[in-house]
Design a protein around this motif. Sequence first.
Motif, mmCIF file in Angstrom:
data_model
loop_
_atom_site.group_PDB
_atom_site.id
_atom_site.type_symbol
_atom_site.label_atom_id
_atom_site.label_comp_id
_atom_site.label_asym_id
_atom_site.label_seq_id
_atom_site.Cartn_x
_atom_site.Cartn_y
_atom_site.Cartn_z
ATOM 1 N N MET A 1 0.847 -1.205 0.000
ATOM 2 C CA MET A 1 0.000 0.000 0.000
ATOM 3 C C MET A 1 0.879 1.251 0.000
ATOM 4 N N LEU A 2 0.473 2.248 -0.751
ATOM 5 C CA LEU A 2 1.194 3.514 -0.816
ATOM 6 C C LEU A 2 0.487 4.532 0.081
ATOM 7 N N TYR A 3 1.195 5.015 1.092
ATOM 8 C CA TYR A 3 0.629 5.992 2.029
ATOM 9 C C TYR A 3 0.975 7.414 1.594
ATOM 10 N N ASP A 4 0.195 8.374 2.062
ATOM 11 C CA ASP A 4 0.511 9.779 1.785
ATOM 12 C C ASP A 4 1.842 10.153 2.431
ATOM 13 N N LEU A 5 2.030 9.713 3.669
ATOM 14 C CA LEU A 5 3.231 10.049 4.421
ATOM 15 C C LEU A 5 3.654 8.841 5.249
ATOM 16 N N VAL A 6 4.930 8.575 5.255
ATOM 17 C CA VAL A 6 5.486 7.504 6.072
ATOM 18 C C VAL A 6 6.562 8.095 6.990
ATOM 19 N N ILE A 7 6.501 7.725 8.255
ATOM 20 C CA ILE A 7 7.543 8.069 9.225
ATOM 21 C C ILE A 7 8.225 6.756 9.592
ATOM 22 N N GLU A 8 9.513 6.680 9.375
ATOM 23 C CA GLU A 8 10.203 5.418 9.632
ATOM 24 C C GLU A 8 11.398 5.618 10.558
ATOM 25 N N ASN A 9 11.739 4.520 11.237
ATOM 26 C CA ASN A 9 12.934 4.440 12.093
ATOM 27 C C ASN A 9 12.864 5.302 13.348
ATOM 28 N N GLY A 10 11.674 5.783 13.714
ATOM 29 C CA GLY A 10 11.543 6.621 14.903
ATOM 30 C C GLY A 10 11.118 5.825 16.124
ATOM 31 N N ARG A 11 11.485 6.328 17.283
ATOM 32 C CA ARG A 11 11.043 5.737 18.557
ATOM 33 C C ARG A 11 9.636 6.244 18.850
ATOM 34 N N VAL A 12 8.654 5.412 18.600
ATOM 35 C CA VAL A 12 7.246 5.795 18.737
ATOM 36 C C VAL A 12 6.824 5.638 20.195
ATOM 37 N N ILE A 13 6.414 6.752 20.817
ATOM 38 C CA ILE A 13 5.938 6.722 22.206
ATOM 39 C C ILE A 13 4.484 7.166 22.240
ATOM 40 N N ASP A 14 3.631 6.274 22.706
ATOM 41 C CA ASP A 14 2.208 6.580 22.879
ATOM 42 C C ASP A 14 1.854 6.361 24.342
ATOM 43 N N PRO A 15 1.753 7.429 25.161
ATOM 44 C CA PRO A 15 1.528 7.259 26.588
ATOM 45 C C PRO A 15 0.261 6.483 26.945
ATOM 46 N N GLU A 16 -0.802 6.602 26.145
ATOM 47 C CA GLU A 16 -2.036 5.923 26.512
ATOM 48 C C GLU A 16 -1.899 4.409 26.429
ATOM 49 N N SER A 17 -1.317 3.909 25.351
ATOM 50 C CA SER A 17 -1.198 2.461 25.175
ATOM 51 C C SER A 17 0.089 1.896 25.771
ATOM 52 N N ASN A 18 0.960 2.783 26.267
ATOM 53 C CA ASN A 18 2.249 2.381 26.843
ATOM 54 C C ASN A 18 3.244 1.920 25.784
ATOM 55 N N ARG A 19 2.969 2.178 24.530
ATOM 56 C CA ARG A 19 3.874 1.767 23.446
ATOM 57 C C ARG A 19 5.133 2.629 23.461
ATOM 58 N N ASP A 20 6.274 1.964 23.295
ATOM 59 C CA ASP A 20 7.555 2.656 23.234
ATOM 60 C C ASP A 20 8.540 1.754 22.502
ATOM 61 N N GLU A 21 8.601 1.883 21.173
ATOM 62 C CA GLU A 21 9.505 1.052 20.381
ATOM 63 C C GLU A 21 9.742 1.700 19.014
ATOM 64 N N VAL A 22 10.784 1.264 18.354
ATOM 65 C CA VAL A 22 11.114 1.778 17.028
ATOM 66 C C VAL A 22 10.193 1.121 15.999
ATOM 67 N N LEU A 23 9.422 1.959 15.296
ATOM 68 C CA LEU A 23 8.401 1.466 14.375
ATOM 69 C C LEU A 23 8.290 2.383 13.162
ATOM 70 N N SER A 24 7.527 1.930 12.178
ATOM 71 C CA SER A 24 7.159 2.766 11.035
ATOM 72 C C SER A 24 5.678 3.109 11.135
ATOM 73 N N MET A 25 5.338 4.262 10.589
ATOM 74 C CA MET A 25 3.961 4.728 10.673
ATOM 75 C C MET A 25 3.501 5.177 9.293
ATOM 76 N N GLY A 26 2.330 4.716 8.879
ATOM 77 C CA GLY A 26 1.764 5.105 7.600
ATOM 78 C C GLY A 26 0.547 5.987 7.796
ATOM 79 N N ILE A 27 0.500 7.098 7.069
ATOM 80 C CA ILE A 27 -0.549 8.103 7.242
ATOM 81 C C ILE A 27 -1.197 8.403 5.893
ATOM 82 N N THR A 28 -2.533 8.393 5.868
ATOM 83 C CA THR A 28 -3.287 8.749 4.670
ATOM 84 C C THR A 28 -4.559 9.474 5.096
#
Length: 473
Positions: free
Chosen positions: A1-28
């Motif tokens: 799938m082709l996303y409008d914007l991709v953020i890659e190799n970042g340390r994703v921190i989401d305080p609500e879900s307690n997520r804290d890891e290096v991930l990619s994010m696709g935005i459309t």
Amino acid sequence: MLYDLVIENGRVIDPESNRDEVLSMGITDGRIQAITLQKLTGRQVIDASGCVVSPGFIDIHTHEDYAVVPSANEEENKSLPKLTADVMLRAGVTTMLGGNCGIGVYPFEPYYQKISTSTLPIHYLALIGHSALREWLGIGRYHKPSLQERELLREMVREGLKMGFPGVSFGLQYAPGTTKEEMMDAAEIIREYDGFLAVHMRYDYPAMAEAAVAEMMEILEETGVRMQLSHLAANIYGKDHMKRTLDIMQKMNERGFDVRADMYPYDTWATGIQSAVFDGDPFRIYEFTYKDIEILTGPWEGKRCTPELFSLLREAEEDTTVACHGATPWADIVQALRHPLVFMGSDAIITRDNALGAIKGHPRSSGSTARFLRRFAIEETILDLKTALAKLTIDPANRLKLASKGRLQEDKDADIVIFKPEELMEKGGYGMDICALPPEGIRYVIVNGKLAYTWEDGLQFTQEIMKNQKTSE
């Protein structure tokens, strides 16, 4: 799938879900569509290596609207509320809440329509400023309303809440004539609409700390309204007042009430020198001197106060913004901001000087987010980074009932800030234009899934400001 914007190799921190890891994010289409370990493809790709990827910051305490009067003239309204929004964007803020401390705008309709349809760089919400309603009715700041005026105030509050304003703010210190009955009237209507009551308390010096808090707890106890105590440590400080206040708040929440607070990470506050804050004998009741007061606007900008200058400015035709240095003990600020019930709010006040066209305000407007994270979560580790980010994201999002903001989760709004923790540093100073200098370390800001700010933008803005500074010298 082709996303409008991709953020890659970042340390994703989401305080609500307690997520804290290096991930990619696709935005459309302005929404987060994927958060994954897998490689993603996009029309635009941001390499966030070495950076933290966080929900966009939400500033629950700003003041853009205090200088704005809605007008039929489109030219006059063009910037509403763009100046502070621009400063906020450069600080990583993607949503701001104005209308605090009782300062706001009436009538609502033209203002609400303007902020609802404007093309600001960030999202903007506003509270109903109760003092503005009083002023519209001609009620002096030292006067109590009549029974007829109280009824009109109730109707105005209901009108605003019906339109969608998230709550009502009071500035008791700035409008000393405001009565408990006025607050009770508003609180009862706020509860009907599930809004919240934000309050700049009546006193901000140690001798009256207990009385200031007691008044708020009476309103809370009698109405059950959701309550936000504004810039807590700027009002409650000295002795053991902060600890006692936080203990009271904790106990009230344990009993089922909902009281929270906000604070900025500076020991210097700012206000108009003609405000009621300086009534009477301020140098007796406050823990500061004339020399602690710095003039921020007008012909004496940059100078420290003297008794003669203080008297002159108090009686001048136009009000002057001043900063009071060292007015709040840093220990009380730390005690407040480390507490789970206290959010980070900048108390931003940024406008333009009518004569010079220069930007004026307190550097907390541009620097609070970076300073808070740097001092509390990176250098001194008073809080872990995830907890500190919660005070800038999910906590204010929940207070404002923004179910799609303050989170990095699939199908939530793509309002995102990308920063390098080790580079975070506030740069704003006390003075014209330099108060708006963007912090270092904020690399990218994404609003509605689109790249709205880059560190190159901040560098260019800084260079322009510094060039103007040299020219003026």
